[in-house]
Design an enzyme around this catalytic site. Sequence first.
Site, short mmCIF file in Angstrom:
data_model
loop_
_atom_site.label_atom_id
_atom_site.label_comp_id
_atom_site.label_asym_id
_atom_site.label_seq_id
_atom_site.Cartn_x
_atom_site.Cartn_y
_atom_site.Cartn_z
N ARG A 133 0.86 -1.40 -0.18
CA ARG A 133 -0.08 -0.18 0.07
C ARG A 133 0.77 1.29 -0.05
NH1 ARG A 133 -5.07 -0.97 2.81
NH2 ARG A 133 -5.08 1.10 3.16
N TYR A 167 4.46 19.60 13.09
CA TYR A 167 5.06 18.56 12.22
C TYR A 167 6.73 18.58 12.78
CZ TYR A 167 1.63 17.11 9.35
OH TYR A 167 0.45 16.25 8.87
N HIS A 191 0.89 20.78 3.60
CA HIS A 191 0.25 20.91 5.04
C HIS A 191 -0.07 22.34 5.33
CE1 HIS A 191 0.09 16.83 6.10
NE2 HIS A 191 1.32 16.82 5.98
#
Lengths: 728, 728
Positions: free
Chosen positions: A110, A250, A408
């Site tokens: 994935r 972050y 972001h």
Amino acid sequence: MQQILLTILLLTLSLSGRAQADYPPLFASTLAGAQEQVDAAMEQAFLVPTPVDMAGGYTHEVHKQNWKTLENAGALYRLTGEEKYAAFVRDGLLQYAEAYPTWPLHPTDRSYATGKIFWQALNDANWLVYVSQAYADIYDWLEPAVRTKLNTELFRPMADFLSVENPQFFNRIHNHSTWGNAAVGMIGLVMDDEELVQRALYGIPASELPEDLRDDDSGRIVSESGRAGFLAQLDLSFSPDGYFTEGPYYLRYALSPFLLFGRALAEKRPDMNILAYRNSILGKAIDALLLEADPRGDFFPLNDSQKGMSLYAPEVVKSVDYGYALYGRDPGLLSLAREQGSVTLDKEGLLVATDLAAGKARPFQPHSIAFTDGPDGDEGGVGILRAYGQGDEQTTLVMKYSAQGMGHGHFDKLSYSLYDLTGEVIQDYGAARWVNIDQKGGGRYLPENQTWAKQTVAHNTLVIDRTSHYEGDIRIGENHHPDLYAFRADDTTFQLVSAVSENAYDGRKLQRAQWLLQDTAFEHPVLIDLFRATGERPAVHELPTWYMGQLMRTDFGYTTENILQPLDSAHGYQHLFLEATGRPDADMATIEWFGNGRFYTQTMATESGDEILFVRPGANDPEFNLRRDPGFLLRRADVASSTFFSVLESHGSYNPREEVARDPFGTITGLRILVDSEPYTALEFTHQSGTTWLILFSNATADPDQEHTLNINGQSYQWRGVHHLIKQ
Amino acid sequence: MQQILLTILLLTLSLSGRAQADYPPLFASTLAGAQEQVDAAMEQAFLVPTPVDMAGGYTHEVHKQNWKTLENAGALYRLTGEEKYAAFVRDGLLQYAEAYPTWPLHPTDRSYATGKIFWQALNDANWLVYVSQAYADIYDWLEPAVRTKLNTELFRPMADFLSVENPQFFNRIHNHSTWGNAAVGMIGLVMDDEELVQRALYGIPASELPEDLRDDDSGRIVSESGRAGFLAQLDLSFSPDGYFTEGPYYLRYALSPFLLFGRALAEKRPDMNILAYRNSILGKAIDALLLEADPRGDFFPLNDSQKGMSLYAPEVVKSVDYGYALYGRDPGLLSLAREQGSVTLDKEGLLVATDLAAGKARPFQPHSIAFTDGPDGDEGGVGILRAYGQGDEQTTLVMKYSAQGMGHGHFDKLSYSLYDLTGEVIQDYGAARWVNIDQKGGGRYLPENQTWAKQTVAHNTLVIDRTSHYEGDIRIGENHHPDLYAFRADDTTFQLVSAVSENAYDGRKLQRAQWLLQDTAFEHPVLIDLFRATGERPAVHELPTWYMGQLMRTDFGYTTENILQPLDSAHGYQHLFLEATGRPDADMATIEWFGNGRFYTQTMATESGDEILFVRPGANDPEFNLRRDPGFLLRRADVASSTFFSVLESHGSYNPREEVARDPFGTITGLRILVDSEPYTALEFTHQSGTTWLILFSNATADPDQEHTLNINGQSYQWRGVHHLIKQ
Ligand SMILES: [Ca+2]
Ligand SMILES: [Ca+2]
Ligand SMILES: [Ca+2]
Ligand SMILES: [Mg+2]
Ligand SMILES: [Mg+2]
Ligand SMILES: [Mg+2]
Ligand SMILES: [Mg+2]
């Protein structure tokens, strides 16, 4: 007696083979916690299941717990000398050495870089970073044959897998790659494998990569700079003063591999002097993280941030401890460590605990600072003003004029947020996401993050024609940034941050100046806000204030709606219900609210035709993803240029246990814009005592040496520098 | 050493003439605080201005501060023996003795009983209650001539003014009169003026009152009982177990004059044994107050209550200290005293501080209790279930089936609220009022208190045909009350409170039963709710749940509204915006939310045609007086009778500093009503582990000795008593 003991500890700093009782309290309690965890684990079988699950699933969680247990067990051997812990680490690693070579790629497929232990190579790298530390702890204790077996059958294959076998993971300028670099480098340092260390530091040479290697977004892996590896990450991930373009939420996440590999290099390759690299960039990044928190310790929710992440989160322990031990021994950090309640189980953590026990802690009083953004520090930034009022209470203003902040980032140019001891006063909404809460979109970003949280109207900054900055297009946003205009924090009673955006709206210049004024006339520092927008075409100007609390009173009439409709159809406005419309007088308007035990009064200069729109998110929110926090927009239509001026006071208190409202009223009785021309703006506001403050501001130059002269109503004012305050 | 000192203190308990250092820490720090206040006041002139202002105004605040300063100064003389404090009290009182006789009625004329010092006689009585204590402290020290002067020129005239000159203030059964009674009685005890003491205890004889004396609402002053005075207040203000019909918020306020005069009588008239009067009603009232708080210590916001009033409010200090010292010495109260951080400056406070310093404190763990309402205890009541789960964490359920509660009562029959360590889980809205916050209607009750906060839909109880209980008419409500049906708290793992209302809606019987179940299958106690409504005519049944938190997920689809309209036009519905409508399956529906760090899952039995209406107050709220807290209504239309059954689980945790969602999902996989007949209801619910709980409930009799037999699906169940739990 205790003092003597501590002194001895400080002198020796040898960590091996001590009883817990010998350690200072915070170190001892952290160690005891680790011991409790490992002792419990040692009573169970050590499981190394064949990987099959995604994050949250069984095999994922077992391998994740294993890295923590091994890391703790290694530390216990190092700190107590008890061989059972070394044997436990050895036996666990041998189990991995048996299994790992037999594992194919993780079956999930994935990720752009599928791991072997986990669904993504990123988590394999996390595992290796932490387990490298455990391996280092027992390396000398191991029999040479075991060491050779682990080196050749487990760790070198794992390091190759994470690098040369997955260059699309290893060779980017990206925080994923930083993990990969750190993992490969840290295990290389343990095994003294110079090839791995060089690969970690400099990346895989571009010449050895396939020509057309692409990442998950089809970008070419070979970066613009042509560089890769840990040193490139250090050069390119931060601005010169340590600011991380995605913001503190972050940064907190990204900092771990930097600090862990950095610390390992400092120990094993002292000649590199990595701690001083790029003007001590690791120390600056730590500083940047610790300085981007509000007075309660919560990180400013800039860009995509979940609120509530904090200086006191477990992840921040190593920033505080390494920041203290490796950079400057700021005694304020000891206060943070005490509040965190744990330390790193290494000599840095021991130093922190020792100095804390020796009473060296001082209050953590972060200072005002203007961070630059961009690797070269020329892409705008974030300005933080801090004023310490009565009882050293901190009031904090954050103005954001940074670059877009990549995927972001928010369309929030020149926006601000304000904080005091009670928390958020004027909020940044943060992200629309519940991290790791499965019920809400599997914990991922919610659709409303894009349609609401990123949009300009969700922030405390001017919106023109109900359109977000850069048309709400990240591709445009990434090409531009505002610039700092002036930052003055030397006079702590009158601090300024000012920035300019020429690109957020085509053909318009936006300039904001905000001051924190401390004066005995006011209980707490006062926020003074000046926002100038100049353009050629008439447009609708709307300036939101996202206040936290309960509306108390206005000095103008308003009409509430009994049927609520979305305010508009796009750029976040589709999420706003219009609750009421106010028509203030043509001179000034006052809005009072109560939040978190304190009263707030915002006084705004108004013009004829201005409206105040009281709004609340909640429209077009089909899954109740948005918070229903109130706000109001000061709306001025059909003007090409406009200037907004307001003053925000914090005052008084109310506690429902006492039911006494102390100083519930603001004290400003008048305010106006005296001059507003291309070169100068002059602002005036008056206290109920009659005292008047006049602020003279140079719109054209912030040169500190420039002399200015301005005539106002026949009186001539002269000053030097960007601004001037006159109290009369 | 300290222990010995404390023992000596306990033995002697003589309070006179000690240095602060001799007192236990909490007493010493309270005393030091009083000394600091008085010493500062003594450096200023003592002012006795001619009264002119309303509450909040200058003369009001000065006289109010004077009573506090005099009270503290008296205590300081008593406790330290320093004569300067006695002299200060004497001189202050002499100033009042000069001025008071010259003052006419307060010029404001805004009260049914205008005072002389303040705008209302009530405040004059407050003044006299506190100043009586100061006068008592210095009485023996005074020269006889001064004593005589103060007695005859200040205090006796003041006592007469508050009684015979204002019988409409003094002679009611009302908390205002309690203050009047206490003031007159306490000064009478100091002066040994038996006429005043008798007047305080028994009121002014009806024969001495004007025939047609009326109060502010034109009610006759002479009460139904014909009684007045302090003993009548003790008999008629509380239920036999100390419950105050207006609820704990008002009890906290009303209790002061009871306790202060009661304590004075206990000391000066020990023969009366007032502390034992009416089966120790003062002790019971204290207990009732302390038992009506949630796990954080906030009082249940029953009836008109401002939220946030607390066990730890300054006003509650004397309830805790007198409760401890005069009634039973419950060591749990010492924990409350510690948290309050101060004690009464008298021998009761000293005992509390002494026992606290001696380590006698135990955790305050209030128990389950059913309070009766009404002077004879036959007007319904309030049932409180408390379950102590993991780590002794308290979960608290409050069901309200009390009388109307006079003018401050709400139409909230059979409503409930639920609390845990984090605070409110299922809230009672409380009052629409900001007490003493001038911006909000001068601090008075807001219009929305009547139109929203009192209405049935604002509570967690069934609403029929969108009409409040008793048609929302207090005159009807005052003639009725629900009745307790069953209360079972002996088995702490399965506690029940159940009540019945026959009058809230014409021709309908409402019966609610709620259980707190503690079982190892659940992390926290589970709330099981059964609500049966039986009637003849079809009607709309809507059961609100006012949950605190953020909606996470439902197991049914719903459609949100992008244009919000008021749900209806009256009985509180005009204030509700309809945000979404859900259509659950015809068997059960689950709603999950997150609040205050914890997850909650409510699973409800549903029928075909049921709707879930997601609502929020805010409509027809022209001054932003209402909080925007969410709720949902389970709606069932066109049924004459209906039964609602739900289970509420609390589980897991989430902290944004860690970002790990622990146990975010509920565990109940099925629930249904197996039997619902006139005599019996049987409820079943199933855990994901397969475990099933069956609750058998007798609707017709709660007789604990009654034997029951019920056949369900061919199986026969037999039990004794109102309910029976089977886990299988
Ligand atoms: Ca890319
Ligand atoms: Ca009346
Ligand atoms: Ca279903
Ligand atoms: Mg934002
Ligand atoms: Mg640039
Ligand atoms: Mg209520
Ligand atoms: Mg009755």
